[in-house]
Enzyme design. Structure first.
Site, PDB file in Angstrom:
ATOM      1  N   HIS A 230      39.380  56.939  41.624  1.00 55.31           N
ATOM      2  CA  HIS A 230      38.570  56.036  40.802  1.00 55.31           C
ATOM      3  C   HIS A 230      37.439  56.876  40.182  1.00 55.31           C
ATOM      4  O   HIS A 230      36.971  57.818  40.805  1.00 55.31           O
ATOM      5  CB  HIS A 230      37.990  54.981  41.746  1.00 55.31           C
ATOM      6  CG  HIS A 230      37.276  53.841  41.084  1.00 55.31           C
ATOM      7  ND1 HIS A 230      36.003  53.951  40.586  1.00 55.31           N
ATOM      8  CD2 HIS A 230      37.644  52.558  40.880  1.00 55.31           C
ATOM      9  CE1 HIS A 230      35.617  52.773  40.103  1.00 55.31           C
ATOM     10  NE2 HIS A 230      36.602  51.911  40.266  1.00 55.31           N
TER      11      HIS A 230
ATOM     12  N   ASP B  25      37.470  57.283  50.356  1.00 47.73           N
ATOM     13  CA  ASP B  25      37.064  56.099  49.602  1.00 47.73           C
ATOM     14  C   ASP B  25      37.950  54.939  50.071  1.00 47.73           C
ATOM     15  O   ASP B  25      39.128  54.869  49.718  1.00 47.73           O
ATOM     16  CB  ASP B  25      37.247  56.395  48.106  1.00 47.73           C
ATOM     17  CG  ASP B  25      36.953  55.191  47.232  1.00 47.73           C
ATOM     18  OD1 ASP B  25      36.732  54.089  47.781  1.00 47.73           O
ATOM     19  OD2 ASP B  25      36.962  55.361  46.000  1.00 47.73           O
TER      20      ASP B  25
ATOM     21  N   GLN C 155      39.660  50.135  48.538  1.00 52.00           N
ATOM     22  CA  GLN C 155      40.885  49.333  48.401  1.00 52.00           C
ATOM     23  C   GLN C 155      41.685  49.250  49.699  1.00 52.00           C
ATOM     24  O   GLN C 155      42.724  48.595  49.738  1.00 52.00           O
ATOM     25  CB  GLN C 155      41.798  49.936  47.321  1.00 52.00           C
ATOM     26  CG  GLN C 155      41.208  49.940  45.930  1.00 52.00           C
ATOM     27  CD  GLN C 155      41.078  48.542  45.333  1.00 52.00           C
ATOM     28  OE1 GLN C 155      41.679  47.574  45.809  1.00 52.00           O
ATOM     29  NE2 GLN C 155      40.281  48.432  44.290  1.00 52.00           N
TER      30      GLN C 155
ATOM     31  N   LYS D 143      34.900  43.580  47.565  1.00 55.76           N
ATOM     32  CA  LYS D 143      36.363  43.671  47.585  1.00 55.76           C
ATOM     33  C   LYS D 143      36.904  43.221  48.930  1.00 55.76           C
ATOM     34  O   LYS D 143      38.101  43.263  49.200  1.00 55.76           O
ATOM     35  CB  LYS D 143      36.797  45.099  47.264  1.00 55.76           C
ATOM     36  CG  LYS D 143      36.484  45.454  45.822  1.00 55.76           C
ATOM     37  CD  LYS D 143      36.865  46.858  45.458  1.00 55.76           C
ATOM     38  CE  LYS D 143      36.540  47.091  43.985  1.00 55.76           C
ATOM     39  NZ  LYS D 143      36.652  48.496  43.610  1.00 55.76           N
TER      40      LYS D 143
ATOM     41  N   CYS E 289      39.485  52.139  35.637  1.00 56.15           N
ATOM     42  CA  CYS E 289      38.534  53.162  36.089  1.00 56.15           C
ATOM     43  C   CYS E 289      39.253  54.313  36.781  1.00 56.15           C
ATOM     44  O   CYS E 289      38.722  54.903  37.723  1.00 56.15           O
ATOM     45  CB  CYS E 289      37.472  52.590  37.040  1.00 56.15           C
ATOM     46  SG  CYS E 289      36.446  51.354  36.300  1.00 56.15           S
TER      47      CYS E 289
HETATM   48  C1  LIG Z   1      36.065  49.452  43.168  1.00 60.30           C
HETATM   49  C2  LIG Z   1      36.265  50.820  43.608  1.00 60.30           C
HETATM   50  C3  LIG Z   1      35.199  51.716  43.701  1.00 60.30           C
HETATM   51  C4  LIG Z   1      33.807  51.362  43.284  1.00 60.30           C
HETATM   52  O1  LIG Z   1      33.301  50.305  44.013  1.00 60.30           O
HETATM   53  P1  LIG Z   1      31.971  49.547  43.542  1.00 60.30           P
HETATM   54  O2  LIG Z   1      31.916  48.362  44.394  1.00 60.30           O
HETATM   55  O3  LIG Z   1      32.164  49.226  42.089  1.00 60.30           O
HETATM   56  O4  LIG Z   1      30.861  50.477  43.761  1.00 60.30           O
HETATM   57  C5  LIG Z   1      35.464  52.987  44.164  1.00 60.30           C
HETATM   58  N1  LIG Z   1      36.690  53.348  44.523  1.00 60.30           N
HETATM   59  C6  LIG Z   1      37.738  52.516  44.457  1.00 60.30           C
HETATM   60  C7  LIG Z   1      39.077  52.984  44.898  1.00 60.30           C
HETATM   61  C8  LIG Z   1      37.552  51.231  43.991  1.00 60.30           C
HETATM   62  O5  LIG Z   1      38.601  50.412  43.906  1.00 60.30           O
END
Ligand SMILES: *Cc1c(COP(=O)(O)O)cnc(C)c1O
Length: 404
Positions: free
Chosen positions: A121, A198, A201, A224, A362
């Site tokens: 992302h 990260d 998801q 999320k 993104c």
């Molecule tokens: C949404 C997302 C982000 C960013 O998260 P925010 O809540 O917008 O800060 C980073 N990495 C992944 C894989 C995402 O899906």
């Protein structure tokens, strides 16, 4: 087992019409919906004990502090971190990643290497590019293959003594690919590199055990995970967090301030300067309690069922191509139909009351890899149903006819 009727009743937002049709919400990978119990938790804070934390001697402040720290404890136990103060509250995954990247400014040296994957992302690309600009470190990109899977051998051959950080998404937001983080951790650790994962998801879909996996850093976003927006977490091992330089200063992060020298507070406070998103953190904790009341294993198997069903039904549509064919996937499906522009299809789906995401999600490098303008992405949650998938498939067929 998932009791779908009961679950849908927990999410009042789902019960509405958009453009005269029942709302079908398939944009869960962008933001998930918030159950009533979390909304109540947040409004109860504002109705009953809105107050600043860690400061006041008075009743409301103590109650707010307790609720805030309870959320930290809930999240610590949920992910099996060894200490509550290894969980830092932030404004979201993006903020968490930036704290780590800024924290490495004094640690990295010219010529050190950072490996990231091709499926990151933007939030997990740009902060590392900026870190490289500040330090002279070199960014290396571990490639994916046509199925949208990380090429592990290539990744391994890129690792060396120079590798200081490995940065990887647990699950791709554009393709749904689940990365083999156990292998990535063990390869990286064998080169003494630290791994930043990260989990934005991944955390909503399956259980993760920080200690069992020997995770160095992990980030996630509340919005999320069925919680409110504007709040997230950064996990780091205590020793690693204490090595990071501090990224910004203010109140609540200090031990003692004089004009000669300021000494900093301990973890977690030194990373939480100023008044945090108190209501958000309390709501985030409640969202974790809510998912645990349903059970992540139940959530995971139901979502898999939805994904397999949708994949099978979508495959019946002429000229539909799915991007991302990893064996291990979460409930995200990215696709295009012939040469139709994803935006046009998405706009027609919206007219049918169906919320999907279109574009590069993104994660532009992935879209560039496939040499396409973007995709339509549908992402499911445990409150979605097969009936909704049927309606989407019918709507896509109608939309395709309208556009041809
Ligand atoms: C949404 C997302 C982000 C960013 O998260 P925010 O809540 O917008 O800060 C980073 N990495 C992944 C894989 C995402 O899906």
């Amino acid at each position: 087992m998932i009791n779908i009727q009961k679950i849908r009743a927990d999410f009042p937002i789902l019960n509405q019409k958009i453009n005269g049709k029942e709302l079908i919400y398939f944009d869960n990978a962008a933001t998930s919906q918030t159950p009533q119990i979390v909304i109540d938790k947040i409004s109860n804070y504002y109705l009953g004990y809105n107050s600043n934390i860690h400061r006041g001697v008075h009743f409301l402040s103590q109650k707010a502090t307790e609720a805030y720290e309870n959320a930290r404890k809930t999240i610590q136990l949920h992910f099996n971190a060894s200490r509550p103060y290894e969980i830092i509250f932030t404004s979201g995954a993006t903020h968490s990643i930036n704290i780590i990247a800024l924290g490495y400014t004094k640690i990295l040296k010219k010529g050190d290497e950072i490996i990231i994957s091709e499926m990151e992302h933007h939030s997990n690309i740009v902060p590392w590019q900026m870190l490289c600009e500040r330090t002279g470190a070199i960014l290396k990109i571990a490639p994916i293959n046509e199925d949208g899977v990380l090429v592990l051998d290539k990744f391994k051959s890129m690792c060396s003594k120079k590798t200081k950080l490995v940065v990887i998404t647990h699950v791709s937001n554009a393709l749904g690919t689940v990365n083999p983080i156990e292998s990535i951790l063990s390869i990286s650790h064998s080169f003494n590199a630290k791994v930043i994962i990260d989990g934005a998801q991944a955390a909503p879909h399956f259980k993760i055990d920080f200690q069992a996996l020997d995770i160095d850093y992990y980030v996630a976003s509340s919005h999320k995970l069925y919680g409110p927006t504007g709040v997230g977490m950064l996990y780091g091992k205590e020793r690693l967090l204490n090595e990071l330089s501090l990224y910004h200063g203010g109140g609540e992060m200090i031990h003692q301030v004089t004009f000669k020298k300021t000494t900093y507070a301990e973890l977690p406070h030194k990373f939480e300067p100023g008044t945090p998103n108190i209501a958000g953190v309390i709501g985030f904790g409640e969202a974790i309690n809510y998912t645990n009341s349903i059970g992540l294993n139940n959530i995971n198997s139901y979502e898999k069922e939805l994904m397999e069903y949708a994949t099978k039904e979508l495959d019946k549509i002429k000229d539909l191509k799915i991007y991302g064919k990893a064996k291990d996937k979460t409930a995200i499906i990215s696709f295009n139909i012939g040469k139709l522009h994803p935006y046009d299809l998405g706009a027609i789906l919206d007219k049918f009351g169906i919320a999907v995401r279109t574009g590069h999600h993104c994660a532009q490098p992935i879209i560039d890899y496939y040499k396409i303008p973007g995709t339509i992405r549908v992402s499911f949650s445990f409150y979605n149903t097969k009936e909704e998938i049927d309606i989407m498939v019918d709507s896509l067929i109608r939309a395709t006819k309208m556009l041809q």
